[in-house]
Write an enzyme that holds these catalytic residues in place. Structure first.
Site, PDB file in Angstrom:
ATOM      1  N   GLY A 137      22.907  20.950  -2.110  1.00 39.63           N
ATOM      2  CA  GLY A 137      24.050  20.173  -2.615  1.00 39.63           C
ATOM      3  C   GLY A 137      23.673  18.776  -3.064  1.00 39.63           C
ATOM      4  O   GLY A 137      22.537  18.327  -2.899  1.00 39.63           O
ATOM      5  N   GLY A 166      21.131   9.272   1.123  1.00 40.31           N
ATOM      6  CA  GLY A 166      21.971   9.270  -0.082  1.00 40.31           C
ATOM      7  C   GLY A 166      21.622   8.163  -1.067  1.00 40.31           C
ATOM      8  O   GLY A 166      22.336   7.959  -2.050  1.00 40.31           O
ATOM      9  N   ARG A 177      23.684   9.278 -14.536  1.00 41.05           N
ATOM     10  CA  ARG A 177      23.213  10.360 -15.403  1.00 41.05           C
ATOM     11  C   ARG A 177      24.387  10.938 -16.190  1.00 41.05           C
ATOM     12  O   ARG A 177      25.520  10.929 -15.711  1.00 41.05           O
ATOM     13  CB  ARG A 177      22.618  11.492 -14.572  1.00 41.05           C
ATOM     14  CG  ARG A 177      21.557  11.052 -13.630  1.00 41.05           C
ATOM     15  CD  ARG A 177      20.731  12.234 -13.179  1.00 41.05           C
ATOM     16  NE  ARG A 177      21.340  12.998 -12.110  1.00 41.05           N
ATOM     17  CZ  ARG A 177      20.635  13.787 -11.291  1.00 41.05           C
ATOM     18  NH1 ARG A 177      19.329  13.887 -11.447  1.00 41.05           N
ATOM     19  NH2 ARG A 177      21.221  14.465 -10.337  1.00 41.05           N
ATOM     20  N   ASP A 237      17.302  24.640  -7.370  1.00 40.26           N
ATOM     21  CA  ASP A 237      18.385  23.630  -7.371  1.00 40.26           C
ATOM     22  C   ASP A 237      18.113  22.571  -8.436  1.00 40.26           C
ATOM     23  O   ASP A 237      18.990  21.745  -8.710  1.00 40.26           O
ATOM     24  CB  ASP A 237      18.530  22.976  -5.992  1.00 40.26           C
ATOM     25  CG  ASP A 237      17.223  22.368  -5.500  1.00 40.26           C
ATOM     26  OD1 ASP A 237      16.249  23.125  -5.340  1.00 40.26           O
ATOM     27  OD2 ASP A 237      17.170  21.145  -5.301  1.00 40.26           O
ATOM     28  N   ASN A 238      16.922  22.591  -9.018  1.00 41.32           N
ATOM     29  CA  ASN A 238      16.607  21.623 -10.074  1.00 41.32           C
ATOM     30  C   ASN A 238      16.547  22.295 -11.442  1.00 41.32           C
ATOM     31  O   ASN A 238      15.939  21.763 -12.368  1.00 41.32           O
ATOM     32  CB  ASN A 238      15.276  20.930  -9.772  1.00 41.32           C
ATOM     33  CG  ASN A 238      15.391  19.993  -8.577  1.00 41.32           C
ATOM     34  OD1 ASN A 238      16.496  19.601  -8.196  1.00 41.32           O
ATOM     35  ND2 ASN A 238      14.280  19.634  -7.984  1.00 41.32           N
TER      36      ASN A 238
HETATM   37  P1  AMP Z   1      15.287  16.979  -4.887  1.00 44.56           P
HETATM   38  O1  AMP Z   1      13.952  17.380  -4.342  1.00 44.56           O
HETATM   39  O2  AMP Z   1      15.385  15.549  -5.321  1.00 44.56           O
HETATM   40  O3  AMP Z   1      15.794  17.906  -5.906  1.00 44.56           O
HETATM   41  O4  AMP Z   1      16.310  17.067  -3.656  1.00 44.56           O
HETATM   42  C1  AMP Z   1      16.517  18.240  -2.914  1.00 44.56           C
HETATM   43  C2  AMP Z   1      17.753  18.079  -2.069  1.00 44.56           C
HETATM   44  O5  AMP Z   1      17.635  16.957  -1.211  1.00 44.56           O
HETATM   45  C3  AMP Z   1      19.041  17.878  -2.857  1.00 44.56           C
HETATM   46  O6  AMP Z   1      20.086  18.496  -2.154  1.00 44.56           O
HETATM   47  C4  AMP Z   1      19.193  16.375  -2.836  1.00 44.56           C
HETATM   48  O7  AMP Z   1      20.525  15.986  -3.008  1.00 44.56           O
HETATM   49  C5  AMP Z   1      18.687  16.038  -1.445  1.00 44.56           C
HETATM   50  N1  AMP Z   1      18.173  14.672  -1.360  1.00 44.56           N
HETATM   51  C6  AMP Z   1      17.045  14.186  -1.904  1.00 44.56           C
HETATM   52  N2  AMP Z   1      16.897  12.882  -1.599  1.00 44.56           N
HETATM   53  C7  AMP Z   1      17.960  12.534  -0.854  1.00 44.56           C
HETATM   54  C8  AMP Z   1      18.404  11.325  -0.237  1.00 44.56           C
HETATM   55  N3  AMP Z   1      17.706  10.198  -0.306  1.00 44.56           N
HETATM   56  N4  AMP Z   1      19.561  11.370   0.434  1.00 44.56           N
HETATM   57  C9  AMP Z   1      20.283  12.486   0.535  1.00 44.56           C
HETATM   58  N5  AMP Z   1      19.927  13.650   0.000  1.00 44.56           N
HETATM   59  C10 AMP Z   1      18.780  13.677  -0.693  1.00 44.56           C
HETATM   60 MG    MG Z   2      17.395  18.108  -6.908  1.00 45.93          MG
END
Ligand code: AMP
Ligand code: MG
Length: 524
Positions: free
Chosen positions: A100, A135, A192, A269-270
């Site tokens: 999420g 977050g 974004r 998820d990306n």
């Molecule tokens: P990502 O690797 O950036 O695609 O992130 C994978 C998951 O981790 C996604 O659900 C992001 O929303 C969550 N996420 C990444 N960095 C943070 C953060 N600093 N705080 C909260 N959620 C994060």
């Molecule tokens: Mg992501």
């Protein structure tokens, strides 16, 4: 500041009934309402005028208090309600369950000139999906996302856009290399912009929970708003939808290979359902041409997300999407057909693209061997991909005959160790250029025409990893001029821009092993 808000996602799809901002599993809902965190001292660092114009915003808008307030998360838009999306995903090949929007908050969808745009803050505080993280986002990764989104757009690569880059005024704790050396960094928020931020993972989460009712709602919604060419219904529509997603994904990957972009975290998820490059994290640009290269140190062992494997990973991700959509179709064959076609289509699209990079218009079979031997030659000694292809545009068929060595003068700047181009390596290049010359002689167009068309697909300027790092190092000292300089430069990546020729250069040696330049982690 006037935005024409016309929300669809949070109006037409089921919401999480709970409004509390506690981390939790969210069932039978596409999103949860959340409120962005109020930053302590927001400051606007950069706006993409093009993206602002897409939304109908003018310079006086982005210099207004209202802009700073909305796009830093200090206040919310009157006619909308911000939310975080619920999605799951496969991370590095393993099902990770609910992920999420952990640090992304959707502000609204706006309409302008017949187009619809979703606005999403990244780094505006925690949501029910933040899991163990805060977050927030740091300045370094936000500069990288802001500059690269816009650079990719101008390169002609399908991508999400970036409207604004702001400092939050808050400090954020990060352990950059995950080695126990956490330190405070400046917090930042990026906005974004894309028609939609729906990912493969939004579909996967429902199927993983056996929630076919909501899977269907989300799929119908996506088709209705984002795939209007699909006029069928039921199973037929779902298969057509899958075909179109595969096609868009393929197109995106071919562009990545063309410009030397390595995403670095192609988790499901990306993966945007619209085939847009999304989530600029530990991405990087090929400098020395090396299909095994990945910028992501978190992936150093397996190199799952290496340059040469991006099409393979896209196919694997599409297979996961097929599994997610399967309950709507209940037949495997239509999906496997699409996946098989994907492999064939990718091969021919890739060859066509390489033909364009080489200035060849003949059928791709005729230059298949030339492309394969080029891929090998580029790895004989470290050879800069961008400089090689750009300089190749100056190859002249009328002055160069097989056996001559004009080619060496043309591409020598692409070699990191020019002395290594001797003996057997030199001979291999000689053979390659002889073959290239022969194929070019069969072409109808003049050297000048070929150069012009090659220069439209071989960028002169890309956001080399060290360039972003220079902008980051300066910004951390309070100097934001390099951000602006690179932003302007990368608006015209195919133009000569001779006065900015210093950016058309190989990576300097200091950047070879520097964190942020060739080594990037997921910490952002
Ligand atoms: P990502 O690797 O950036 O695609 O992130 C994978 C998951 O981790 C996604 O659900 C992001 O929303 C969550 N996420 C990444 N960095 C943070 C953060 N600093 N705080 C909260 N959620 C994060
Ligand atoms: Mg992501």
């Amino acid at each position: 500041m006037k935005l024409h808000i016309k929300d669809k996602f949070n109006q037409e799809l089921p919401a999480d009934p709970s409004r509390s901002n506690t981390r939790r599993q969210v069932f039978e809902a596409c999103f949860s309402y959340v409120t962005p965190r109020v930053p302590s001292n927001p400051k606007l660092l950069h706006v993409s005028a093009e993206t602002a114009n897409l939304l109908g915003l003018t310079e006086s808008d982005w210099n207004s208090e209202a802009f700073l307030s909305i796009f830093s998360g200090s206040s919310t838009l009157k006619d909308s309600a911000p939310y975080a999306m619920c999605y799951g995903g496969h991370q590095f090949g393993n099902w990770a369950g609910q992920l999420g929007d952990g640090r992304a908050i959707n502000l609204a969808e706006v309409e302008n000139e017949g187009q619809s745009w979703a606005l999403q803050l990244k780094g505006a505080g925690e949501t029910p999906y933040s899991r163990r993280a805060d977050g927030l986002a740091v300045l370094r990764s936000s500069i990288r996302e802001h500059l690269c989104s816009e650079a990719m757009y101008h390169l002609g690569v399908p991508t999400t856009r970036s409207l604004s880059l702001l400092l939050s005024g808050d400090q954020v704790l990060r352990d950059v290399m995950y080695d126990g050396n956490a330190a405070y960094e400046k917090g930042a928020v990026v906005c974004r912009v894309a028609p939609s931020f729906i990912r493969f993972g939004n579909f996967q989460i429902f199927t993983s929970r056996g929630d076919i009712v909501n899977l269907r709602k989300l799929t119908d919604f996506t088709i209705k708003h984002f795939f209007p060419s699909i006029q069928t219904s039921g199973k037929e529509a779902y298969i057509e939808f899958y075909q179109q997603v595969a096609k868009r994904t393929l197109d995106m990957i071919v562009h990545w290979q063309r410009v030397g972009f390595v995403h670095g975290v192609m988790n499901t998820d990306n993966m945007s359902i619209l085939g847009l490059t999304i989530d600029y994290g530990p991405y990087g640009w090929l400098e020395g041409y090396d299909p095994t290269w990945t910028p992501n140190t978190t992936d150093r062992q397996n190199r799952r997300y290496r340059f040469g494997q991006q099409a393979g990973v896209a196919a694997w991700n599409l297979l996961q999407l097929a599994n997610a959509l399967y309950p709507l179709v209940e037949e495997a064959e239509p999906f496997t057909d699409v996946l098989q076609q994907f492999q064939l289509d990718y091969r021919s699209a890739y060859l066509n693209m390489m033909g364009q990079k080489l200035g060849l218009t003949a059928t791709s079979e005729s230059y298949q061997d030339l492309v394969s031997s080029l891929e090998k030659n580029l790895q004989l000694t470290e050879t800069d991909m961008t400089i090689f292809f750009r300089n190749l545009g100056d190859f002249k068929t009328d002055v160069q005959k097989p056996g001559e060595t004009q080619w060496f003068e043309l591409i020598k700047d692409a070699f990191y160790e020019v002395e290594e181009v001797a003996g057997a390596i030199y001979d291999k290049w000689q053979v390659w250029f002889d073959n290239y010359h022969q194929l070019l002689e069969k072409e109808q167009n003049s050297d000048a025409d070929r150069r012009a068309s090659m220069n439209q697909v071989n960028p002169k300027y890309v956001l080399r990893n060290y360039m972003a790092q220079l902008a980051i190092d300066a910004a951390n000292q309070g100097d934001y001029t390099i951000i602006e300089e690179l932003y302007e430069l990368l608006k015209h990546p195919y133009a000569e821009q001779s006065t900015l020729g210093k950016w058309f250069a190989k990576r300097p040696e200091w950047a070879r092993h520097k964190v942020g330049c060739s080594m990037l982690s997921c910490s952002s």
